[in-house]
Structures are given as C-alpha cells and as structure tokens.
Write a protein that holds these residues in place. Structure first.
Motif, PDB file in Angstrom:
ATOM      1  N   VAL A 330      23.183  11.426  38.381  1.00 59.80           N
ATOM      2  CA  VAL A 330      21.910  11.841  37.788  1.00 59.80           C
ATOM      3  C   VAL A 330      21.149  12.364  38.843  1.00 59.80           C
ATOM      4  CG1 VAL A 330      21.805   9.976  35.892  1.00 59.80           C
ATOM      5  CG2 VAL A 330      20.863   9.567  38.222  1.00 59.80           C
ATOM      6  N   ASP A 331      20.456  13.384  38.810  1.00 56.56           N
ATOM      7  CA  ASP A 331      19.642  14.003  39.739  1.00 56.56           C
ATOM      8  C   ASP A 331      18.339  12.942  39.963  1.00 56.56           C
ATOM      9  OD1 ASP A 331      19.058  17.235  40.568  1.00 56.56           O
ATOM     10  OD2 ASP A 331      17.385  15.918  40.466  1.00 56.56           O
ATOM     11  N   PRO A 332      17.878  12.929  41.037  1.00 58.03           N
ATOM     12  CA  PRO A 332      16.837  12.066  41.454  1.00 58.03           C
ATOM     13  C   PRO A 332      15.696  12.236  40.446  1.00 58.03           C
ATOM     14  CG  PRO A 332      17.584  12.854  43.463  1.00 58.03           C
ATOM     15  CD  PRO A 332      18.168  13.577  42.500  1.00 58.03           C
ATOM     16  N   ILE A 333      15.081  13.526  39.893  1.00 54.88           N
ATOM     17  CA  ILE A 333      14.251  13.370  38.884  1.00 54.88           C
ATOM     18  C   ILE A 333      14.806  12.950  37.632  1.00 54.88           C
ATOM     19  CG2 ILE A 333      13.160  15.250  40.230  1.00 54.88           C
ATOM     20  CD1 ILE A 333      13.938  17.319  38.007  1.00 54.88           C
ATOM     21  N   VAL A 334      16.095  12.887  37.292  1.00 49.16           N
ATOM     22  CA  VAL A 334      16.293  11.993  36.102  1.00 49.16           C
ATOM     23  C   VAL A 334      16.236  10.623  36.302  1.00 49.16           C
ATOM     24  CG1 VAL A 334      18.444  11.704  34.422  1.00 49.16           C
ATOM     25  CG2 VAL A 334      17.961  13.944  35.412  1.00 49.16           C
ATOM     26  N   ALA A 335      16.442  10.330  37.449  1.00 49.27           N
ATOM     27  CA  ALA A 335      16.353   8.751  37.775  1.00 49.27           C
ATOM     28  C   ALA A 335      14.935   8.380  37.715  1.00 49.27           C
ATOM     29  CB  ALA A 335      16.828   8.360  39.028  1.00 49.27           C
ATOM     30  N   VAL A 336      14.030   8.960  38.173  1.00 50.17           N
ATOM     31  CA  VAL A 336      12.641   8.783  37.877  1.00 50.17           C
ATOM     32  C   VAL A 336      12.125   8.629  36.602  1.00 50.17           C
ATOM     33  CG1 VAL A 336      10.179   9.443  38.351  1.00 50.17           C
ATOM     34  CG2 VAL A 336      12.003   9.517  40.335  1.00 50.17           C
ATOM     35  N   GLU A 337      12.791   9.561  35.626  1.00 48.04           N
ATOM     36  CA  GLU A 337      12.405   9.557  34.269  1.00 48.04           C
ATOM     37  C   GLU A 337      13.083   8.508  33.617  1.00 48.04           C
ATOM     38  OE1 GLU A 337      13.121  13.607  32.535  1.00 48.04           O
ATOM     39  OE2 GLU A 337      13.066  12.621  30.425  1.00 48.04           O
ATOM     40  N   LEU A 338      14.188   8.114  33.853  1.00 47.43           N
ATOM     41  CA  LEU A 338      14.685   6.884  33.510  1.00 47.43           C
ATOM     42  C   LEU A 338      13.958   5.792  33.835  1.00 47.43           C
ATOM     43  CD1 LEU A 338      18.515   7.709  33.949  1.00 47.43           C
ATOM     44  CD2 LEU A 338      17.513   7.429  31.664  1.00 47.43           C
ATOM     45  N   LYS A 339      13.661   5.447  34.977  1.00 50.38           N
ATOM     46  CA  LYS A 339      12.771   4.578  35.337  1.00 50.38           C
ATOM     47  C   LYS A 339      11.443   4.389  34.533  1.00 50.38           C
ATOM     48  CE  LYS A 339      10.521   1.223  38.082  1.00 50.38           C
ATOM     49  NZ  LYS A 339       9.959   1.495  39.272  1.00 50.38           N
ATOM     50  N   ASN A 340      10.922   5.544  34.681  1.00 45.15           N
ATOM     51  CA  ASN A 340       9.468   5.767  33.719  1.00 45.15           C
ATOM     52  C   ASN A 340       9.862   5.229  32.473  1.00 45.15           C
ATOM     53  OD1 ASN A 340       8.222   6.537  36.101  1.00 45.15           O
ATOM     54  ND2 ASN A 340       8.492   8.652  35.452  1.00 45.15           N
ATOM     55  N   ASN A 341      11.005   5.545  31.842  1.00 42.66           N
ATOM     56  CA  ASN A 341      11.247   5.303  30.580  1.00 42.66           C
ATOM     57  C   ASN A 341      11.518   3.554  30.184  1.00 42.66           C
ATOM     58  OD1 ASN A 341      10.714   7.734  29.807  1.00 42.66           O
ATOM     59  ND2 ASN A 341      12.877   8.283  29.407  1.00 42.66           N
ATOM     60  N   GLY A 342      11.433   2.737  31.234  1.00 44.38           N
ATOM     61  CA  GLY A 342      11.704   1.441  31.042  1.00 44.38           C
ATOM     62  C   GLY A 342      12.763   0.661  31.556  1.00 44.38           C
ATOM     63  N   PHE A 343      13.588   1.490  32.438  1.00 42.22           N
ATOM     64  CA  PHE A 343      14.899   0.734  33.080  1.00 42.22           C
ATOM     65  C   PHE A 343      14.412   0.583  34.477  1.00 42.22           C
ATOM     66  CE2 PHE A 343      16.577   3.382  29.533  1.00 42.22           C
ATOM     67  CZ  PHE A 343      17.062   2.485  28.802  1.00 42.22           C
ATOM     68  N   ALA A 344      14.281  -0.528  34.960  1.00 46.50           N
ATOM     69  CA  ALA A 344      13.601  -0.982  36.154  1.00 46.50           C
ATOM     70  C   ALA A 344      14.678  -1.074  37.332  1.00 46.50           C
ATOM     71  CB  ALA A 344      13.099  -2.484  35.991  1.00 46.50           C
ATOM     72  N   THR A 345      15.761  -0.987  36.953  1.00 44.14           N
ATOM     73  CA  THR A 345      16.943  -0.971  37.829  1.00 44.14           C
ATOM     74  C   THR A 345      18.417  -0.172  37.282  1.00 44.14           C
ATOM     75  OG1 THR A 345      18.116  -3.186  36.770  1.00 44.14           O
ATOM     76  CG2 THR A 345      16.442  -3.259  38.606  1.00 44.14           C
ATOM     77  N   LYS A 346      19.139   0.295  38.028  1.00 42.73           N
ATOM     78  CA  LYS A 346      20.348   0.715  37.705  1.00 42.73           C
ATOM     79  C   LYS A 346      20.913   0.001  36.820  1.00 42.73           C
ATOM     80  CE  LYS A 346      21.680   3.627  41.767  1.00 42.73           C
ATOM     81  NZ  LYS A 346      22.825   3.725  42.717  1.00 42.73           N
TER      82      LYS A 346
END
Lengths: 451, 122, 451, 122
Positions: A330-346
């Motif tokens: 994932v692009d880091p900005i996708v990672a940040v979006e996933l984090k914001n959507n509730g996934f606290a960890t990989k």
C-alpha cells in the motif's frame, strides 16, 4: 534403489534429465523420453505416444523401456568413486575488457546486461563494506529442492556485488540476502518471482528509495541490490540456465529487479509495525525479508467504497485463482486511510482480509466447475458445501494460520508457502494506490550481522 | 661529460620501463576474479545389474503424481502388459507431491520387485 | 488564459508544479499548495485543510490564493521571449571511467545499473548496425501528454544503445522502438508498465530467446533491448525523474526489463498469425509492437476444465477490477491445445474471451457496491440492470471493438487504450502455463526501416 | 661517439613521447558522448496584470475533475465566499477528463471573469 530402473521423462526436459543424472552420480541412467506434454492427455492420445518413438533417441518407446531394464550394463555404469568437476581458479584468464564483457554474457554469468568487471582492486574495495573475512563461507544455495547446492565465500559474493554495480556500503545487504540461501531464480516449470524488502536505518544510510517510483528503475541501491541477487543466484547458487537449472516455461519479468525495495517505515501510521518488527526483529535492526510468489497487480481503481473493501473485493477474486497467499503493498497514504478507518495495526487489517476474502458459494462454484459437477452428483464433501447456498462461504481452508517461529529454517525453494497475508507500505503518496500479488514470506536475515 | 652520460643513461632506463608499461597498456588485458561458486563433488553411484529377461519378473510403474497425468500412466501400464504379458507390471503411486521422498515404497520395490519405471515431469 | 490565475496543487506535486510552470514558459506562476491528498476527503477534512497553511510556503492558504490573484506582478513575470535551456555539447567533460559511471548514476542517466560508457569508438561501432545517418532525427518523446517533447538523432539513440549493453545488430530494433515516440516510463500517478513484442526473422538473427525463460533475465538481446528503451525514455524522452517527470506513486517493477521479448512464431499452431501479421504487417517483415498496461499475472493453476474456460474464468474476475483491456500470453503448447479445442485463429479465441468474460450480475454487483445501492434506490440505468437477474450479463460496454487502422497515430502516453484482447505466444513448452494482464496494443513500427 | 650520442638522443626523444603517453594513461581520463536528447526552447508567456482589489470581481474556481475531489472543491468555494463575501466566486467544471482541453470555458472566463483558480492533481 538397488533394482534396475528406467526414468520416463517428457522430451521438454531432455537437458534437465541428462544433467541431473550426471550431478546425482549416475551419468549412465537409462532414460526414455515421451512427447511433451503428458499432462492433460487422454487415454487415446497416450496410447498414440506409447506406440510411437522416443522423440530424443528415435527408438520405439516400449522396446527402449524394456531394454533399459534388462540390457547388460557398460563397465562405466558399474563404477563408484568421485566424478571430477571443472576446476575453480580464483582468477579468470586475462583478456581485454570488451572480450571479458562478452565472455560473461556468453557464459550466462550475467542477466543479459553489462557488468562492472570484478578486478582484484574493485573486489578489494567492495570487501571494505564488511568486517567479515574474504574466505568465510556465507551459505549454500540451490535452484530448487532436488538440485545440488553450491557454496560461496564473502569474496565470491563481493565479486558478484561489484558486477551488479553495487557500492561497498550495500555489501552487508547483499551478504544477508546470500546468507538466506534463497535463489531469486527458482527452478520450477512455473515462473517464480521473488521479493526482497529492506527494513531498518540502513535504508537511508545507503540512500535507498522508498518514495515515488520505489519499485521501478530509479535508484542505484534498489536496482543494484536486486540485481546482485540475480547474479549471486546464477553464479553462486547454480541457478538460471534455461533448460537445466531454470525451467520456468515463459519466465517472469519480475526477476530482472527481483522487487527489491525498502519499506516506507517513517510514513507508516502510528501502531503499524514495519515488516521486520512483525517478524520478531527489533525496530533499530537492519533486516532483509525474502518473499516468494508469481504475480504482481498494481491497482489504479477509484471506488466510492472505503479502501479496505476495495482491497478485500479484489482479493476475493484474486484468490479464486491464486495460491491462497497474498502480499498487499500500500502507498503510505492508503495505510493512513486504513488506520483512520479503524485498523489499528497491520495485523488487524490482514485478519480482516483473511476473514472477509473467503470465497462465497457463487464464486467458488464458478471457478471450480468440476467440483460443482461432483457436488450435483452427490459426491462429498462437495455436496454438503453446495447445500450451504450461494452466499455462504465454502469452508475450504485457505490459510494455515500458524507462522514459522523466528529462526526456523526457511521452506525449501519451490515449496508452496502457507503464510498469513503480508501488508507492506511503499510509495511517494502521489495517489491512493496499492498493489497486490500472491507473494508470501519465506525468511528474514539480519543485515547487521554482515556489517 | 660523465654527468651528461649518466643523465642520458637514466633517460634510457626510464624509456625502457615506460615502454614496457605502454606495451601492457596497448595489449590492454586485465585480470578479473572468477564469479562462480564452489560446486560439490559428485559421488558416482553404481547402477544395479540387469536381469537377462523380464519374463516372470515384477516391474513397478511408479507414478510421481504430476497433475493430470493419470491417463498416461495407466496407458503405459496397459500397453506394456499387452506387449510383454509374461512380466508382472504393477502400477503404484508415490506418496505426497513430486518433491516428497517415499522410503517405504522404495523398500517394497526392492523386496518384491525386479525393476522399476519412474515417471518424472509432465 | 489572459486573466489572473492561481493554480491549486497538492503538496505531493511540489516539484512537478515548479518544473512544469518553468517548461510552459511561466516560471512565476502563482501556485498554492494544499496538504495531500484531496481525493476522498470529506467536507470537514477539506475545511480543516483550507483553514490551515500552505504546507510548502507556510502561509495561510486562503490569504495566499487571494494575494496570487491581486498582488502586483514582478517585472520578470511580465516578460516574453525565450528562456535559455542548458546547453547540449556532443561530448561530456573527460573523466575517469569510474567517475563517469558514478556521474551517470548521480544524474539519473541510468536505471540504477552500470552502463557501458559510450566512447566515440563504441558509438561508431554501434552505428554500423544501421544505414541511417548519425544526425537523422528519429522522433520525439514525452513523459505524458502535458509534458514537453524532446527530440533525438540516430547517434543519440546509438549512444544509449551502447550504454544498455546492446550489440550493433540490435540497433534497428532499438531505433524502431524510439521511432514510436512511446516512453517506457509513462508519467502518471498510477505506475504504468510497457511491453515490446518483436516479430519477424530478426528474432533469430540477433539470437533473441522466445523459449524457456523468455520473459526473464536470461538473454542478452531480450535484456539489452528492453533496457535500452528505459535509457532512451530517460535520456532522450525527458522521462523518469521521480517527482517531476515520473509520478508513479509506488513505481512498477516491470519497468526494469519492459517486458521485451520475441513471439514464439514458429511454434504457433497453423492458422494462428503472429502479432505483427494481425496488425497488418507482412509475415517476413521485422516489427516491434508496443503495448501498455500495469499488471502481470503468471498463472500456474491446474484445472480439469479446458484451457479456454480456465482463461475465460480468470479474465472474468480480472476484468471486474481492471481497465477492460487484456493481453494473454500463452505458452505455445497452450496455443496448440486451444487450436485443438476448436479455435482456428487467435481472433476466434479473443472473440470467445470477449464475449464470455462479460460480468454476470452477481460479479458486477459484488464489485460495484455503490451502483448496487443506487440500483436498489431505483436510480437508472442501474435499476434496470438489476432486474436482469444474478446470472444475466450486465450490459456495460467494456470494449470498443474497433481497432485503429494501420498507420494511425498512436494514442498519447497515459491515455487509457481501448483495444481488443491480444493473444501472444511465448515460452519453452515445459508446462501448459499462461499469463495475463491489462496490457493493450498501442502501436507497431517497422524494424527493417531502421536497418 | 656521434652515433652513440644520436642513439641516446633518440632514446631520450622516445622517452619523452612515451612519458607523455603514460601520463595520459595514468590520468586515465576518457571522453564519452552526451547521452541526452534535444530539449525544446521555452517561450516565456507574460502573466496577466492583477487588479488592485477583488471586491466586486468575479473569480472562477475550475474543477478539473480528478476522482473523488468534489467535496474539497465545494469547500474551497464556500470558505472563500465566507472570507471574501464582496467577491463573486463561481464554481465550474472543466469538460472531459483532466487531460482534455476546454477552450469554451477559457473563453467564458476571459469574457465574464476577472480571475481563476484552477485545481490540478488530487
């Protein structure tokens, strides 16, 4: 085996059978060749093959098989002892630079591209990149399980590092890759690809690129380390001669750079651990992780759905044909979006993908028509699966959820690995894109150990 | 004069050395390290003695189970049985995938058989 | 435009905006930067961005925009005339070989790997590979539509061919690729890949590999021609500087070799035409075909189904996320099997795939959840699609079935192409494998013209 | 003696020439061709004069329609309108995708507007 034996091999493996029989110490092995392929042939087609001639020797096939089992052996076939291999002088015969370049090409000691010629001076300079002794054995490597393994020293790895265009400060990374014993050119009739992900502070020290274009040809460290792996595999791991130590029918274009890149660690959202930390190493350690797979999809697809669902939907379909392994980049900005959507960890995101990407009935049956036929005929367990309905998940175990303990020996090359989904961040954040493929984690190695 | 001659002799010596160096440069050959690794030694394995005839003997046909090759393996057994009916042709499956060893099968063949045909590849 | 203008760009494109404004002749262009990305932001998130500062200048964003529209211009902003570019001497300043190698790296004139240094002697030898004059203009190339185009001569292409490790006899192929004006490093935030397929007798004359491992790093001609395309794109096509002329967020690993390979023409079943013949060239002509896409899947999947159905099923699922373009690369033994299964030509097989791989309702709705919601709410045309049922095809036109006439200008780089499915044969027949990806035909060029 | 001296002089000359050659070889510099292409000239475009104030003026906000950026474009218009209520802020969509030109829109802005904000990228 101790009894007379004849090997039957299809003619596509002519060279392989001859060279393998030699390397296994039975140069006189009786081999009969059939036309290729025998997979998917009907009984009628098979009968036709068997009534014909061995396409290599030209002799009638059945007669040849029987002769192989009962004809008297030649004297040399009964011998024991050692078969001499070609000698290994430390230096090649002197020649001009142009002649040597072409000789490296003609001997298949390169990937088809020019090398920096490994003079003693350049190899010495390269060896300054490590404190290890030049004659220390780094490891052994083979093209795949049944092949013989070759050994190599630090100097031999340094020689190939020079050829690849590496700087001395890259050498510990290349030694770490070599120490895993994993070839980048797995010999299977399927065309494997490999991936090397670098974590730790060395990424910046040697100026690797984890930003825009990280997977492409835009950075000396990324490119030279990836290429060194190919040269190490060919020259030190005995891999990469098409027809004998490489059998991938079409070949895989990902083998050129071996997908070698550093994870964009500093741009991971808080709580998301870098790959090496996930695998039990410390954050400040420098580590290379080896992954194995075949396919790489880069997805530039806009959807009003949240990213986790776009990725999940894609994976569900990808899995209907894949090995059941997956790595999502994932692009880091996708990672940040996933984090914001509730996934606290990989790991939480990977668990979500694992759980939600199981094949629902309609997808399973549409890609497994033979099982569908059996299910309709009442054959178990398919008949029971079918009763679950179109939307229920078919309970086919895709994942073995256990992970090899840290330090466990890596699976042999060519073995289908069974691992959880990996999530790796890389890219320059110019867009919310991601990539996915059937790669799975094979092993990790310390780079610091080779400093 | 002595000084001049010494000087000239010195120049001549330099000329010779430089000349030798230049020949090497013109020839332009360089020495590079061998890029290849260390291959293992090969232990030759003596092959098993063959019987004079296969009549009355048992020969195993070992299927290493590459995908979708069963019709061929069965056809091989049937064709051999038809052409050489005095031999006992026994079809067997090796356990596991093609990468897995099967010592029990090899022991069985050694105990009960007089030869084997092993199918490799696809 | 003739009126005061301010450009608003996200901060990820900092370098791009500055260099583009310069190249377009407006170095003083007023630009305001927003945090990145703005795609997928909610109104609340957007308000927060807009109440904050420009992340590049540090000034409050709204004030900066208004100042850009009304503040007095500097004298240099009002100037017309030509802006001087850096000079282009034919030779670089003399230096040692080692220093030059590193200089080529540091200037990003390579793909990160060492080059053969293009001395006058070596370039002269390379030029023997063509009858064309050294100063003839070959074409022009740009990173993507909005970028400026650079021009290049035969000698400049030959210089890059030397660097890539090509032999003089490869030069006509490399000139033909350069003549298409297609960069291998398309600048888009998505990470494009390109493919070059060579047809005609030159494949054997220059000893290209269309057999085992054809797509991998096992052959000098395949590798050097593919790499020459990268160097031509960077050095002659103005492409490939991450952040300004290359924006692919993660980069694409296929760009290393650019999937450059010869079709296995002689192993095509009777009636199956090679790619160049399908595109209107004569069989004995030497032709390079350029294809464009992103993703590459190599499928090693056994199924009791006939191959056409395995491929069709895979494609149906691949298409649910793809661009609607596809290229299938089949091993020649798969091609023979398809022929035996009733497909007399490549075109018949492609038509079968096009017709049968349309998305049935269940697949369409499961990958287009937003449309599904609209359909449920009665929004047209989705509501009507939904009424067709789960198994009927959703009538979304995926293909424009017309093909560009021979000789028509190629679509500009970065444009999503709309072409039929391509089928290409390559491989060594060690197994019944095939690969698929979202590549589509862009253009073809005569190699003979450049002999 | 004359002969000897000539010979020595000859050797000296050779030494000089060879020496010069060796300096070049030891220096080891080589000359290579410039790998880069021909860049086009750049025609500078004078920028449009700015008005003294935006009060009473019409400013277009041009959405080039990158995917999923509408909420941001609308927020930009609303924030500007709130902060600068004396200016007429007009939101417009450019036709086609981001690669397509829209001459009609540029003409409209020139005729009716006093400035424009163009959104590029995402």
């Amino acid at each position: 085996m101790g009894v007379p034996a004849v090997a039957m091999v299809t003619s596509a493996f002519d060279e392989l059978a001859t060279s393998t029989a030699f390397k296994k110490g039975m140069p006189g092995l009786r081999v009969s060749f059939t036309p290729h392929p025998i997979t998917g042939r009907t009984t009628e087609e098979s009968n036709e093959y068997l009534k014909g001639n061995d396409p290599v020797s030209g002799k009638p096939m059945l007669t040849e098989i029987v002769a192989g089992l009962q004809a008297k052996l030649a004297e040399q076939d009964k011998q024991a002892g050692e078969i001499k291999r070609e000698e290994r002088p430390r230096f090649l015969a002197e020649d001009t630079a142009d002649n040597l370049q072409q000789m490296f090409q003609d001997n298949m000691w390169t990937d088809g591209l020019p090398v920096i010629l490994p003079t003693e001076e350049k190899v010495k300079a390269m060896l300054k990149g490590t404190s290890h002794k030049a004659d220390e054995i780094v490891g052994e490597m083979r093209p795949s399980g049944p092949h013989e393994a070759w050994k190599y020293t630090v100097e031999m790895v340094a020689t190939n590092a020079v050829m690849a265009g590496a700087k001395p400060e890259y050498l510990p990374v290349i030694l770490a890759i070599a120490s895993t014993g994993q070839t980048s050119l797995v010999s299977s009739t399927s065309s494997f690809a490999r991936m090397a992900v670098i974590n730790g502070p060395i990424r910046d020290e040697i100026q690797m690129n984890s930003s825009i274009g990280a997977l492409g040809p835009f950075n000396q460290a990324n490119a030279a380390i990836g290429r060194a792996w190919t040269l190490v595999s060919k020259n030190l791991g005995g891999s990469g001669t098409p027809g004998s130590t490489y059998l991938g029918s079409t070949g895989n274009p990902l083998n050129y750079g071996n997908m070698t890149f550093p994870e964009a660690e500093e741009n991971l959202p808080e709580g998301w651990n870098p790959l090496h930390v996930q695998k039990g190493f410390k954050k400040e350690e420098n580590v290379v992780s080896i992954l194995s797979g075949w396919s790489f999809n880069t997805i530039a697809w806009f959807s009003p759905l949240p990213q986790q669902d776009v990725i999940k939907n894609w994976l569900t379909h990808f899995f209907s044909f894949g090995t059941g392994s997956a790595t999502i980049i994932v692009d880091p900005i996708v990672a940040v979006e996933l984090k914001n959507n509730g996934f606290a960890t990989k790991e939480q995101f990977a668990a979500y993908l694992m759980e939600k990407s199981a094949n629902p009935g309609w997808l399973y049956w549409s890609t497994h028509e033979e099982e569908y036929k059996k299910a309709k005929e009442g054959v178990e367990p398919f008949a029971s699966y079918l009763k679950l309905g179109e939307t229920a998940e078919v309970p086919v175990s895709r994942y073995v959820r256990r992970q090899p303990p840290p330090g466990a020996p890596a699976a042999p090359a060519g073995m289908p690995p069974r691992n959880p989904i990996e999530v790796i961040a890389v890219g320059g954040g110019t867009n919310t894109y991601w990539s996915g493929g059937d790669f799975s984690y094979v092993s990790g190695a310390s780079i610091d150990k080779w400093k | 004069m002595k000084f001049v001659i010494r000087w000239l002799v010195g120049a001549f010596v330099i000329a010779s050395v430089v000349w030798a160096g230049m020949v090497a440069a013109a020839d332009g050959k360089i020495k590079v390290l061998n890029p290849r690794g260390i291959m293992p030694a090969i232990k030759q394995i003596p092959m098993a003695e063959r019987p004079d005839t296969l009549d009355g003997k048992t020969i195993y046909i070992v299927d290493t189970k590459f995908a979708n090759t069963k019709p061929f393996v069965n056809a091989l057994r049937d064709n051999l049985a038809a052409a050489y009916p005095k031999t006992n042709w026994v079809g067997v499956d090796k356990v596991g995938g093609y990468m897995q060893d099967d010592p029990n099968l090899w022991a069985e063949i050694k105990a009960k058989g007089h030869g084997a045909i092993v199918l490799l590849g696809h």
